[in-house]
Design an enzyme around this catalytic site. Structure first.
Site, PDB file in Angstrom:
ATOM      1  N   SER A 124      16.413 -29.267  28.492  1.00 43.09           N
ATOM      2  CA  SER A 124      16.737 -29.902  29.153  1.00 43.09           C
ATOM      3  C   SER A 124      16.118 -30.644  30.313  1.00 43.09           C
ATOM      4  CB  SER A 124      18.429 -30.591  29.197  1.00 43.09           C
ATOM      5  OG  SER A 124      18.496 -32.098  29.473  1.00 43.09           O
ATOM      6  N   TYR A 148      25.842 -29.389  34.768  1.00 42.96           N
ATOM      7  CA  TYR A 148      25.452 -29.258  33.416  1.00 42.96           C
ATOM      8  C   TYR A 148      23.791 -28.851  32.998  1.00 42.96           C
ATOM      9  CZ  TYR A 148      22.933 -30.811  29.294  1.00 42.96           C
ATOM     10  OH  TYR A 148      22.257 -30.915  28.127  1.00 42.96           O
ATOM     11  N   LYS A 152      21.630 -25.390  32.338  1.00 38.65           N
ATOM     12  CA  LYS A 152      20.572 -25.573  31.379  1.00 38.65           C
ATOM     13  C   LYS A 152      19.360 -24.216  32.407  1.00 38.65           C
ATOM     14  CE  LYS A 152      21.717 -27.312  27.783  1.00 38.65           C
ATOM     15  NZ  LYS A 152      21.799 -27.150  26.885  1.00 38.65           N
TER      16      LYS A 152
HETATM   17  N1  LIG Z   1      22.282 -34.937  23.255  1.00 41.35           N
HETATM   18  C1  LIG Z   1      21.277 -34.766  24.262  1.00 41.35           C
HETATM   19  O1  LIG Z   1      21.104 -35.964  24.690  1.00 41.35           O
HETATM   20  C2  LIG Z   1      20.745 -33.186  24.077  1.00 41.35           C
HETATM   21  C3  LIG Z   1      19.681 -34.067  25.200  1.00 41.35           C
HETATM   22  C4  LIG Z   1      18.740 -32.721  26.187  1.00 41.35           C
HETATM   23  C5  LIG Z   1      19.536 -31.257  25.876  1.00 41.35           C
HETATM   24  N2  LIG Z   1      20.652 -31.057  25.156  1.00 41.35           N
HETATM   25  C6  LIG Z   1      21.153 -29.930  24.412  1.00 41.35           C
HETATM   26  O2  LIG Z   1      21.073 -29.598  23.023  1.00 41.35           O
HETATM   27  C7  LIG Z   1      21.709 -29.054  22.360  1.00 41.35           C
HETATM   28  C8  LIG Z   1      22.522 -29.971  21.407  1.00 41.35           C
HETATM   29  O3  LIG Z   1      23.362 -31.238  21.334  1.00 41.35           O
HETATM   30  P1  LIG Z   1      24.216 -32.122  20.694  1.00 41.35           P
HETATM   31  O4  LIG Z   1      23.727 -33.926  21.532  1.00 41.35           O
HETATM   32  O5  LIG Z   1      23.834 -31.810  19.390  1.00 41.35           O
HETATM   33  O6  LIG Z   1      25.215 -31.820  21.379  1.00 41.35           O
HETATM   34  P2  LIG Z   1      26.446 -31.541  20.690  1.00 41.35           P
HETATM   35  O7  LIG Z   1      27.464 -32.044  21.060  1.00 41.35           O
HETATM   36  O8  LIG Z   1      26.239 -33.121  19.773  1.00 41.35           O
HETATM   37  O9  LIG Z   1      26.982 -30.381  20.158  1.00 41.35           O
HETATM   38  C9  LIG Z   1      27.144 -29.284  20.360  1.00 41.35           C
HETATM   39  C10 LIG Z   1      28.158 -28.401  19.796  1.00 41.35           C
HETATM   40  O10 LIG Z   1      27.974 -26.891  19.731  1.00 41.35           O
HETATM   41  C11 LIG Z   1      29.810 -26.603  19.600  1.00 41.35           C
HETATM   42  N3  LIG Z   1      29.731 -25.732  20.794  1.00 41.35           N
HETATM   43  C12 LIG Z   1      29.878 -25.933  21.825  1.00 41.35           C
HETATM   44  N4  LIG Z   1      30.532 -25.047  22.696  1.00 41.35           N
HETATM   45  C13 LIG Z   1      30.494 -23.428  21.871  1.00 41.35           C
HETATM   46  C14 LIG Z   1      30.835 -22.509  21.756  1.00 41.35           C
HETATM   47  N5  LIG Z   1      31.890 -22.331  22.975  1.00 41.35           N
HETATM   48  N6  LIG Z   1      31.008 -22.070  20.903  1.00 41.35           N
HETATM   49  C15 LIG Z   1      30.961 -22.365  19.822  1.00 41.35           C
HETATM   50  N7  LIG Z   1      30.180 -23.638  19.285  1.00 41.35           N
HETATM   51  C16 LIG Z   1      30.337 -24.844  20.429  1.00 41.35           C
HETATM   52  C17 LIG Z   1      30.155 -28.012  19.677  1.00 41.35           C
HETATM   53  O11 LIG Z   1      31.530 -28.187  18.416  1.00 41.35           O
HETATM   54  C18 LIG Z   1      29.411 -29.074  18.447  1.00 41.35           C
HETATM   55  O12 LIG Z   1      28.913 -29.052  17.340  1.00 41.35           O
HETATM   56  C19 LIG Z   1      23.088 -29.083  23.497  1.00 41.35           C
HETATM   57  O13 LIG Z   1      23.024 -27.545  23.905  1.00 41.35           O
HETATM   58  C20 LIG Z   1      22.929 -29.747  24.783  1.00 41.35           C
HETATM   59  O14 LIG Z   1      23.299 -29.454  26.307  1.00 41.35           O
HETATM   60  C21 LIG Z   1      21.383 -33.126  24.038  1.00 41.35           C
END
Ligand SMILES: NC(=O)c1ccc[n+]([C@@H]2O[C@H](COP(=O)([O-])OP(=O)(O)OC[C@H]3O[C@@H](n4cnc5c(N)ncnc54)[C@H](O)[C@@H]3O)[C@@H](O)[C@H]2O)c1
Length: 357
Positions: A124, A148, A152
């Site tokens: 991120s 958080y 990362k």
């Molecule tokens: N959306 C953003 O703004 C953003 C920005 C930068 C990085 N990210 C990273 O991208 C990734 C995806 O983000 P997103 O927006 O799709 O988030 P999201 O919360 O929609 O998806 C994450 C998924 O991981 C699953 N999960 C969490 N912990 C788990 C575990 N222990 N075992 C199995 N499943 C688990 C959740 O149920 C969820 O479906 C994440 O790692 C997040 O940190 C997101």
């Protein structure tokens, strides 16, 4: 080629499942559904017109993770699963370190045991934190300011060290800027639990009448209109970045980092105006004081991904907001098969094989 998508029931994971299936990959999704929804995986499959296997798995369970990955035997893993709320991580740091770090270590160990040698990791822009060197390139010193963000940067370090120890392993950390928007079909989009922590779903929920007004946190930043600037990126563009990384990984080993963003910023007020254009009406908003921890601007240098991966974001802010609004309009309460099917244009429902319930 078989790709294991952890967190594939979430926002970015499910959009990536669409692109993987459409490009002919075999896809297995693992998710504990703590945040994501099974409906997102079903929608992704319907849009692609192909099936993905779904396995309910909590990646913090070491033995289950090793056993399931051992059975799946993926060729590569795209590791999305994590908790992602900055404020929540400040109040519950152990929950974040436990979930994000332990899951990450378990999946890497399971991959090692089953001879899977490619990981694409969701990092991120938050790893850059408070940093004066805008726009950020990949060599900008890391300075995450939340638990958080540190999960990362710490996990990037884990991948770096793992690649030094195992020379035939490829780990790519993709540092996403601000993923927003929705699949253009209107059938898949962001469905946050509770009050949205991100701007765009909040604005579209105001537009649909679920929330009263948009709160703009500060209009006295040193930016052209005084409001905060972020590098917003269409989630489908972002999904395609993972396919570019997978391609690159087939011929390259070691640890690499890429920014994924548009390399252009948009302010809070620009986003608001763009959603107004999409939904065709003015939206109420109120300027309130700045939020602690918010930086004035966060924008990336996107050249490395363009040069090395051949990837560039294609969709502009108006397309992003149009697709986000389209998803919200068709799915006012988020994933809901009744709304989604009834709300889709008949051409689209027919084209994708949807049936009225
Ligand atoms: N959306 C953003 O703004 C953003 C920005 C930068 C990085 N990210 C990273 O991208 C990734 C995806 O983000 P997103 O927006 O799709 O988030 P999201 O919360 O929609 O998806 C994450 C998924 O991981 C699953 N999960 C969490 N912990 C788990 C575990 N222990 N075992 C199995 N499943 C688990 C959740 O149920 C969820 O479906 C994440 O790692 C997040 O940190 C997101």
């Amino acid at each position: 080629m078989k790709i294991l998508v952890t967190g594939g029931a979430g926002f970015i994971g499910s959009h990536t499942v669409v692109e993987l299936l459409q490009s002919g990959y075999e896809v297995v999704v693992v998710d504990n559904l703590s945040i994501g929804k099974r409906e997102a995986v079903d929608a992704a499959c319907k849009i692609a017109g192909k099936e993905a296997e779904f396995i309910h798995l909590d990646l913090t369970d070491e033995q289950a993770t090793i056993s399931i990955i051992g059975k799946i035997k993926p060729d590569a893993v795209i590791h999305f699963a994590a908790y992602k709320s900055v404020p929540e991580s400040l109040s519950e740091p152990l929950t974040y370190y436990r979930n994000n770090m332990i899951s990450g270590i378990n999946i890497l160990q399971a991959m090692y045991k089953s001879s899977c040698k490619t990981m694409i990791f969701s990092s991120s822009a938050t790893v850059y934190g408070e940093n004066p060197n805008i726009p950020f390139d990949e060599d900008t010193p890391l300075n995450p300011v939340s638990p958080y963000g540190r999960t990362k940067s710490h996990y990037e370090a884990v991948l770096h060290d793992f690649c030094i120890a195992h020379k035939d392993f490829t780990a790519i950390a993709l540092r996403y800027f601000n993923p927003v928007g929705a699949h253009e079909s209107g059938f898949l989009g962001e469905d946050p639990l509770g009050v949205p922590g991100n701007l765009l779903p909040y604005v579209t929920q105001v537009a649909i009448g679920r929330r009263e007004k948009v709160f703009v946190y500060g209009n006295d930043y040193d930016t052209p209109d005084g409001t905060g600037i972020r590098d917003y990126l269409h989630v489908t563009d972002l999904a395609l970045g993972h396919l570019a990384a997978l391609d690159w990984a087939t011929d390259n080993q070691g640890f690499e980092v890429f920014n994924l963003g548009r390399g252009e910023g948009a302010s809070v007020l620009q986003i608001l105006r763009s959603v107004e254009k999409a939904c065709g009406r003015k939206l109420p908003y109120e300027i309130v004081s700045r939020r602690p921890g918010d930086v004035p601007a966060s924008v990336c240098k996107a050249e490395k991904a363009a040069t090395v991966l051949g990837w560039k974001a294609k969709m502009n802010i108006d397309k992003i907001c149009q697709d986000a609004w389209n998803w919200q309009k068709i799915n006012p309460e988020g994933f809901n098969p009744h709304y989604a099917v009834d709300g889709l244009p008949s051409t689209l429902t027919a084209q994708n094989g949807f049936k009225e319930k």
